[in-house]
Write an enzyme that holds these catalytic residues in place. Structure first.
Site, PDB file in Angstrom:
ATOM      1  N   LYS A  36       0.813  -1.207   0.000  1.00 17.70           N
ATOM      2  CA  LYS A  36       0.000   0.000   0.000  1.00 17.70           C
ATOM      3  C   LYS A  36       0.860   1.277   0.000  1.00 17.70           C
ATOM      4  O   LYS A  36       0.430   2.317  -0.473  1.00 17.70           O
ATOM      5  CB  LYS A  36      -0.926   0.031   1.221  1.00 17.70           C
ATOM      6  CG  LYS A  36      -1.843  -1.168   1.366  1.00 17.70           C
ATOM      7  CD  LYS A  36      -2.831  -1.287   0.225  1.00 17.70           C
ATOM      8  CE  LYS A  36      -3.967  -2.252   0.496  1.00 17.70           C
ATOM      9  NZ  LYS A  36      -3.559  -3.678   0.560  1.00 17.70           N
TER      10      LYS A  36
HETATM   11  C1  LIG Z   1      -4.155  -4.825   0.164  1.00 21.73           C
HETATM   12  C2  LIG Z   1      -3.338  -6.038   0.121  1.00 21.73           C
HETATM   13  C3  LIG Z   1      -3.584  -7.055  -0.806  1.00 21.73           C
HETATM   14  C4  LIG Z   1      -4.730  -6.985  -1.798  1.00 21.73           C
HETATM   15  O1  LIG Z   1      -4.541  -5.970  -2.734  1.00 21.73           O
HETATM   16  P1  LIG Z   1      -5.785  -5.453  -3.614  1.00 21.73           P
HETATM   17  O2  LIG Z   1      -5.261  -4.311  -4.372  1.00 21.73           O
HETATM   18  O3  LIG Z   1      -6.830  -5.052  -2.610  1.00 21.73           O
HETATM   19  O4  LIG Z   1      -6.232  -6.580  -4.443  1.00 21.73           O
HETATM   20  C5  LIG Z   1      -2.748  -8.149  -0.826  1.00 21.73           C
HETATM   21  N1  LIG Z   1      -1.746  -8.269   0.065  1.00 21.73           N
HETATM   22  C6  LIG Z   1      -1.484  -7.325   0.984  1.00 21.73           C
HETATM   23  C7  LIG Z   1      -0.383  -7.537   1.945  1.00 21.73           C
HETATM   24  C8  LIG Z   1      -2.262  -6.169   1.043  1.00 21.73           C
HETATM   25  O5  LIG Z   1      -1.992  -5.241   1.951  1.00 21.73           O
END
Ligand SMILES: *Cc1c(COP(=O)(O)O)cnc(C)c1O
Length: 490
Positions: A113
């Protein structure tokens, strides 16, 4: 010169500029903003793969965010992809055995993120200036664990903004929770809700379309925006690392420029993999995007059958950031395939009312895969034996990819997108490797993981267990609106 405008997937949001779409977050008709037409990059692949992360980011952002000036974009990029990351490379591709991993966890909160949320606050405050917004921007965010902390880090003490994060009280890891509850910054507010991530996300979406609430906050000098991947300001920066990863594969002579590769993406809200799809639409040579799910495999079933059905048990897994049954960004993908917003509106109504819909998937670009809890744990164990420790989300993708490759015989080189540091999920990762750690305190396991992985604990979790808790509020889902009023003193 491109001039990229944005429209809602449900057709009633008008045509707006990139900066307006970033400010709004979500369209008032409940749809998501998408580019009206797909832009083209100004540089060819051979030029792009020579660039560093920041240069590449500029090339991608400038064709999508066409109402930002060169100086504005370069400022945003410079202030985002800097020493907040613990490696100059920002997003390294590493090889272990025959497997490639794109490590997207070198930012401040050790999850992918950070790739988008370190730049979103800069894009948003720049957009506010451009549009002469005098209101204070209130970021409303639902989190399955990682978005919350990354958004809090991004927006803490940013002038002209406040941020409220809602997370499922029993649905995040101990480290994730601790990271959020210890967040500093006068303008931050973190609230646990009694419900799961879908409840939090639906609750936030409801607030965004509550006209009485919107009017009241407007009168009091506030406006809402979103840090979730429904905001295009989050989606677009994620396209960059797909190109960047490809470039690293060429530089290390694993592929020749022009060869196709696969990416396997651990998926929840479909934001990360959608950015991969956008990269392909921009011309990146991608064969398959493999969409990996955990036991909440609503997306896997959808890609297998064309039927999306969220009427099923919500399972709490060891990969909480993927515990999602309503995958928001899928709406954008369907819109790009279908092109008819009336149809999308109908489908989304059906999802709200009946919890399901059917859709004829005309593209083979994305294919589903999944890994059960047991398979996820044994994947972590397997790879540890080969000298590399991955987190639970990455393990879902890794195992999903192995199953896909076995079933299809596809030998295209594949990059597993690695979305979190294993340090974020110490209990699950350590006990996957050796069951004796099952009862050990998550924070004590930091030292154990250092032994097991031979990788130093990242700055993000140093002393985390000793930090002061600043946020203690827990509420019922139907109290979210009141919480907003209270926090804004109205
Ligand atoms: C948010 C997240 C995901 C999923 O990503 P999306 O964009 O919501 O599909 C997968 N792994 C981790 C560690 C995340 O923080």
């Amino acid at each position: 010169m491109n001039n990229t405008k944005y429209v809602s997937t449900r057709g009633n949001g008008g045509t707006i500029t990139a900066s307006e779409a970033i400010l709004k977050g979500i369209s008032p008709d409940g749809g998501l903003y998408v580019p009206e037409e797909f832009p083209k990059l100004d540089k060819n692949l051979d030029e792009l793969i020579k660039m560093n992360y920041q240069e590449l980011a500029y090339e991608v952002l400038k064709v999508f965010l066409t109402d930002f000036t060169e100086e504005e974009l370069k400022n945003c990029i410079r202030n985002s992809y800097d020493e907040k990351f613990d490696t100059d490379v920002i997003a390294p591709v590493v090889k272990h055995g025959d497997y490639f991993f794109l490590e997207l966890f070198h930012g401040k909160t050790i999850a992918f993120k950070d790739m988008a949320l370190s730049i979103l606050p800069h894009l948003l405050t720049t957009a506010a200036k451009k549009n002469k917004v005098s209101k204070e921007i209130v970021i409303l965010t639902a989190t399955s664990g990682d978005t919350g902390k990354a958004a809090l880090e991004g927006f803490a003490n940013v002038k002209g903004t406040k941020i409220i994060v809602f997370f499922p009280e029993d649905g995040v890891s101990p480290v994730q929770k601790r990271q959020m509850l210890t967040q500093e910054g006068e303008n931050t507010h973190v609230v646990g809700i009694k419900g799961n991530f879908d409840d939090a996300q639906t609750g936030v979406k409801t607030l965004f379309s509550d006209s009485q609430l919107l009017e009241t906050i407007d009168e009091n000098g506030f406006m809402f925006s979103s840090a979730n991947s429904i905001n295009i300001g989050r989606l677009i920066p994620q396209i960059v690392y797909y190109f960047y990863a490809y470039g690293q594969m060429v530089k290390s002579s694993e592929i020749n420029s022009g060869d196709v590769i696969n990416f396997t993406v651990p998926t929840g809200n479909f934001g990360n993999i959608l950015a991969g799809y956008y990269a392909k639409k921009l011309g990146l040579p991608v064969n398959k995007l493999i969409c990996a799910s955990n036991d909440n495999k609503v997306l896997y079933d959808f890609f297998e059958t064309g039927k999306y059905n969220r009427n099923r048990e919500f399972i709490l897994t060891a990969s909480p950031s993927m515990d999602i049954l309503i995958s928001s960004n899928l709406e954008r993908f369907l819109y790009h395939l279908d092109g008819d917003y009336n149809n999308i509106r109908e489908i989304m109504n059906s999802l709200t009312e009946k919890g399901e819909y059917s859709f004829e998937i005309t593209s083979k670009d994305i294919i589903g895969a999944y890994a059960s809890e047991e398979e996820t744990f044994s994947a972590i164990r397997d790879l540890h034996e080969k000298g590399y420790v991955i987190d639970t989300h990455t393990a879902v993708a890794f195992e999903g990819y192995r199953k896909y490759a076995k079933e299809t015989g596809d030998t295209t080189k594949n990059i597993v997108v690695s979305t979190a540091s294993p340090y974020k999920f110490t209990p699950e990762v350590c006990s996957a490797i050796d069951n004796k750690y099952k009862e050990t305190d998550p924070f004590e396991l930091i030292n154990v993981l250092e032994e097991l992985s031979k990788v130093k604990p990242p700055e993000a979790i140093n002393g985390l267990d000793k930090k002061e808790i600043h946020h203690k509020l827990i509420c019922e889902v139907d109290k979210m609106k009141q919480i907003v009023y209270d926090f804004l003193n109205i």
